[in-house]
Write an enzyme that holds these catalytic residues in place. Sequence first.
Site, mmCIF file in Angstrom:
data_model
loop_
_atom_site.group_PDB
_atom_site.id
_atom_site.type_symbol
_atom_site.label_atom_id
_atom_site.label_comp_id
_atom_site.label_asym_id
_atom_site.label_seq_id
_atom_site.Cartn_x
_atom_site.Cartn_y
_atom_site.Cartn_z
ATOM 1 N N GLY A 90 0.813 -1.212 0.000
ATOM 2 C CA GLY A 90 0.000 0.000 0.000
ATOM 3 C C GLY A 90 0.844 1.257 0.000
ATOM 4 C CG HIS A 91 4.290 1.866 -2.722
ATOM 5 N ND1 HIS A 91 3.744 0.804 -3.420
ATOM 6 C CD2 HIS A 91 4.747 2.744 -3.659
ATOM 7 C CE1 HIS A 91 3.882 1.026 -4.718
ATOM 8 N NE2 HIS A 91 4.480 2.192 -4.881
ATOM 9 N NE ARG A 92 0.283 3.675 -7.047
ATOM 10 C CZ ARG A 92 -0.034 3.654 -8.335
ATOM 11 N NH1 ARG A 92 0.727 4.315 -9.214
ATOM 12 N NH2 ARG A 92 -1.084 2.980 -8.772
ATOM 13 N N GLY A 93 -0.727 4.789 -0.913
ATOM 14 C CA GLY A 93 -1.780 5.377 -0.090
ATOM 15 C C GLY A 93 -1.212 6.405 0.875
ATOM 16 C CB SER A 133 -9.964 4.268 15.893
ATOM 17 O OG SER A 133 -10.625 5.048 14.914
ATOM 18 C CB CYS A 134 -13.699 1.356 12.705
ATOM 19 S SG CYS A 134 -12.900 0.128 11.672
ATOM 20 C CE1 TYR A 185 -10.857 -1.172 6.305
ATOM 21 C CE2 TYR A 185 -11.340 -0.120 8.406
ATOM 22 C CZ TYR A 185 -10.472 -0.356 7.359
ATOM 23 O OH TYR A 185 -9.226 0.219 7.356
ATOM 24 C CB THR A 200 -6.458 8.484 16.143
ATOM 25 O OG1 THR A 200 -7.696 9.134 16.367
ATOM 26 C CG2 THR A 200 -5.395 9.494 15.739
ATOM 27 C CG ASN A 201 -10.501 10.180 13.070
ATOM 28 O OD1 ASN A 201 -11.047 9.267 12.467
ATOM 29 N ND2 ASN A 201 -11.013 10.691 14.190
ATOM 30 C CD1 TRP A 216 -22.907 17.957 6.169
ATOM 31 C CD2 TRP A 216 -23.228 15.816 6.722
ATOM 32 N NE1 TRP A 216 -23.288 17.303 5.034
ATOM 33 C CE2 TRP A 216 -23.493 15.981 5.344
ATOM 34 C CE3 TRP A 216 -23.359 14.556 7.288
ATOM 35 C CZ2 TRP A 216 -23.893 14.926 4.522
ATOM 36 C CZ3 TRP A 216 -23.748 13.492 6.481
ATOM 37 C CH2 TRP A 216 -24.017 13.684 5.113
ATOM 38 N NE ARG A 267 -15.902 11.641 15.013
ATOM 39 C CZ ARG A 267 -16.975 11.602 15.783
ATOM 40 N NH1 ARG A 267 -16.873 11.982 17.056
ATOM 41 N NH2 ARG A 267 -18.144 11.201 15.312
#
Length: 311
Positions: A11-14, A109-110, A137, A165-166, A203, A210
Amino acid sequence: MNLNDKIYIAGHRGMVGSAILRALQAQGYNNFLLRTSSELDLRNQKAVTDFFSQEKPDYVFLAAAKVGGIVANNTYRADFIYENLMIQNNVIHQAYVNGVAKLMFLGSSCIYPKLALQPLKEEYILTGELEPTNEPYAIAKIAGIKMCDAYRDQYGCDFISVMPTNLYGPNDNYDLTTSHVLPAMLRKFITAKRNGDTSVTIWGTGSPKREFLHVDDLAEACLFLMENYNEAGLVNIGIGEDISILDLALSVKKIVGFEGEILTDTTKPDGTPRKLMDVSKLNELGWKAKITLEEGIQKVYEEIKDCVWSL
């Protein structure tokens, strides 16, 4: 890890994988195994088997995953559990078969119960029901943690799991239909300033809180743990502080230089009231986040302020 060890970053491009790659390069590591998803389909057992047997990596960072926001998670439930389980199963198993010295599995964290106490401690995993919208997930990620522990128990593998975390930072997703709150907010304020708008709407009430960690800090934490941690279970990676969505919007507004007002759309859901990681375990190991939220947002703003997004 030695500087010439062979390191595979899945996943090196994420956002996460690219940050780990940058951090390793900055420290002088130079022997990387990098494959795009079109070059190596991690869901394909034979392809992963052939790759590991031919390349024999010494270290593995497993940052590849099928990810998305609430809508995608809830709509493509079968895809999310199947593809993530396949990726994890193939990479973790082949790391064992081919004698990888150490593997790091990155989760989310989910994994924690929807109604878990705050801040979220590592021991809260599997103590309650998950958030239904991203349950497939989350279950895949929990399976990855337990798989690393099982291979440690049965085969003595040095496989560790970390739960960030986020995150935000370079290579983030700014698509308003699929992005998370901070990149979406940055895009909205930049666009509003550019268009001369008089307001930006967020929203909900703005009251949920968070936690946000710059991905460069995450990468530094991952390198630290690869060098200094070898235990079962998992380690939370975060900054240990949270902020309300409204205060986040005010901070982004100031950094972007938007002079209009912030409106709240209370017909939209607030989501979980609070989601804060307990990072005392990581801090006690000797690592703390360095990039403040304001500093991090400023860095990201400088990187993306001239972006032109298609509608």
